[in-house]
Design an enzyme around this catalytic site. Structure first.
Site, PDB file in Angstrom:
ATOM      1  N   CYS A 140     160.801  81.368 172.236  1.00 56.98           N
ATOM      2  CA  CYS A 140     160.207  81.473 170.891  1.00 56.98           C
ATOM      3  C   CYS A 140     160.244  80.123 170.183  1.00 56.98           C
ATOM      4  O   CYS A 140     161.266  79.748 169.598  1.00 56.98           O
ATOM      5  CB  CYS A 140     160.944  82.528 170.085  1.00 56.98           C
ATOM      6  SG  CYS A 140     160.318  82.657 168.405  1.00 56.98           S
ATOM      7  N   CYS A 143     160.972  80.315 166.465  1.00 54.29           N
ATOM      8  CA  CYS A 143     162.384  80.565 166.123  1.00 54.29           C
ATOM      9  C   CYS A 143     163.222  79.306 166.340  1.00 54.29           C
ATOM     10  O   CYS A 143     164.101  78.989 165.549  1.00 54.29           O
ATOM     11  CB  CYS A 143     162.992  81.650 166.999  1.00 54.29           C
ATOM     12  SG  CYS A 143     161.964  83.076 167.272  1.00 54.29           S
ATOM     13  N   ASP A 144     162.998  78.626 167.452  1.00 61.19           N
ATOM     14  CA  ASP A 144     163.935  77.593 167.897  1.00 61.19           C
ATOM     15  C   ASP A 144     163.388  76.169 167.872  1.00 61.19           C
ATOM     16  O   ASP A 144     164.148  75.221 168.078  1.00 61.19           O
ATOM     17  CB  ASP A 144     164.412  77.917 169.329  1.00 61.19           C
ATOM     18  CG  ASP A 144     165.088  79.272 169.388  1.00 61.19           C
ATOM     19  OD1 ASP A 144     165.774  79.627 168.410  1.00 61.19           O
ATOM     20  OD2 ASP A 144     164.922  79.989 170.382  1.00 61.19           O
TER      21      ASP A 144
END
Ligand code: NDP
Length: 317
Positions: A140, A143-144
């Site tokens: 992701c 997300c990261d």
């Protein structure tokens, strides 16, 4: 664990666009739905940045914002929303039994499955090692990606997700290398073209990952092989992103519900949300390997709630 038994008319499992839309319809039909959000509250859209193709948002909306709005709309009509997940089901009787991780045993007349799908990984031991360590492997980018700001990253995949994530990473990272296993993209032309036009994205075609390299703590690079020339090379990077598709989250249903060879739930009757078990309905990506869009998931959530409502009415008459 307590042994609380709760008797209800409608249980919704999952909190993506399918689950929340089912909840809005079921709650407005006075079915008093209980919704368990699952392991990833808000579903896959919480890992998407900009959603530009959901009707009604002419300026776009971020995935997490859209899911908060959908949750609020479901709550407005008194859906009971719980943060846990359903870990076991028994669909052998007329009343469906489901066990939640909060210790509740639910006896329900209808179940709407909206459990969606989860990201797939390559399955290389080195990938799994650094994934588990939290040391540089991710599925992701939204997300990261932040953790790799100003660094070099590699992303695997050539679908719309990979293109979207590569483009997202290109805004944070100094360089993004995209590994495409064939000599062409699977992604739509518009998404692939955007990636091709981005100066700090390098695309390596016919290229597969052999090993994720690291220093025992975190990723330091990737060893790749050109599957045409057999040439092996190493690409330095600190982040390794995997964007190669998804697996439906249907394992807990497999003893009762008919699934296809990949695990997607099979519709009992095309054009409806019916499964092979009366009173159990499906919506969203758990049954959709073709369209997989937020708007189609929402549409099938509506269908599932309407089918569940008709089923409940038929039971009463
Ligand atoms: P897809 O299944 O479309 O693409 C998966 C990609 O990963 C393919 O390019 C595939 O290669 C590659 N791949 C699979 N396994 C491996 C492997 N072991 N090694 C290397 N590469 C591998 O998945 P997506 O998640 O990209 O998209 C899913 C659906 O969601 C699609 O319908 C897509 O259109 C949609 N979507 C739409 C978006 C939007 O409109 N904004 C954004 C994101 C997704 P190959 O091509 O060789 O099979």
């Amino acid at each position: 664990m307590s042994n609380k038994i709760e008797e209800i008319d409608c249980l919704i499992i999952g909190s993506g666009p399918a689950g929340y839309t089912a909840a809005i319809y079921a709650a407005r039909a006075d079915m008093k739905p209980v919704l368990y959000q699952g392991l990833q509250p808000g579903g896959q859209l919480t890992t998407t940045n900009e959603v530009e193709n959901f009707p009604g948002y002419p300026d776009g909306i971020t995935g997490p914002e859209m899911m908060i709005e959908l949750q609020k709309q479901a709550e407005r009509f008194d859906t009971v929303i719980r943060p846990g997940f359903i870990e076991k089901v028994d669909f052998t009787g007329p009343i469906h039994k489901c066990w939640a991780d909060d210790g509740t045993e639910i006896h329900t007349k209808t179940v709407i499955i909206s459990t969606g799908a989860s990201a797939k990984y390559l399955g290389l031991p080195s990938e799994q090692k650094y994934l588990e360590l939290g040391g540089g492997v991710s599925a992701c980018a939204v997300c990261d990606g932040f953790f790799y700001k100003g660094q070099e990253t590699v992303i695997v995949g050539a679908g719309d997700s990979a293109c979207e994530e590569a483009h997202y990473l290109s805004k944070l990272c100094t360089k993004v290398t995209m590994l495409v296993r064939r000599d062409e993209f699977r992604a739509s032309k518009i998404m692939a073209d955007r990636v091709k036009r981005t100066p700090n994205i390098e695309i390596l075609y016919n290229t597969e990952t052999e090993e994720v390299l690291g220093d025992g703590q975190g990723v330091t690079g990737v060893r790749v092989k050109n599957n045409v020339t057999n040439e092996v090379s190493e690409i330095p990077c600190t982040g390794f992103f995997v964007a190669i598709g998804h697996k439906p989250n249907t394992d807990i249903f497999k003893d009762y519900i008919n699934l296809d060879e990949v695990g997607y739930i099979k519709y009992e009757k095309p054009g409806t949300s019916l499964t092979n078990i009366p009173g159990v309905f499906v919506s969203g990506d758990a049954a959709d390997k073709t369209y997989r869009q937020a708007v189609t998931a929402a549409g099938t959530g509506c269908i599932a709630a309407l089918d569940a409502e008709r089923y409940l009415s038929a039971l009463e008459h």
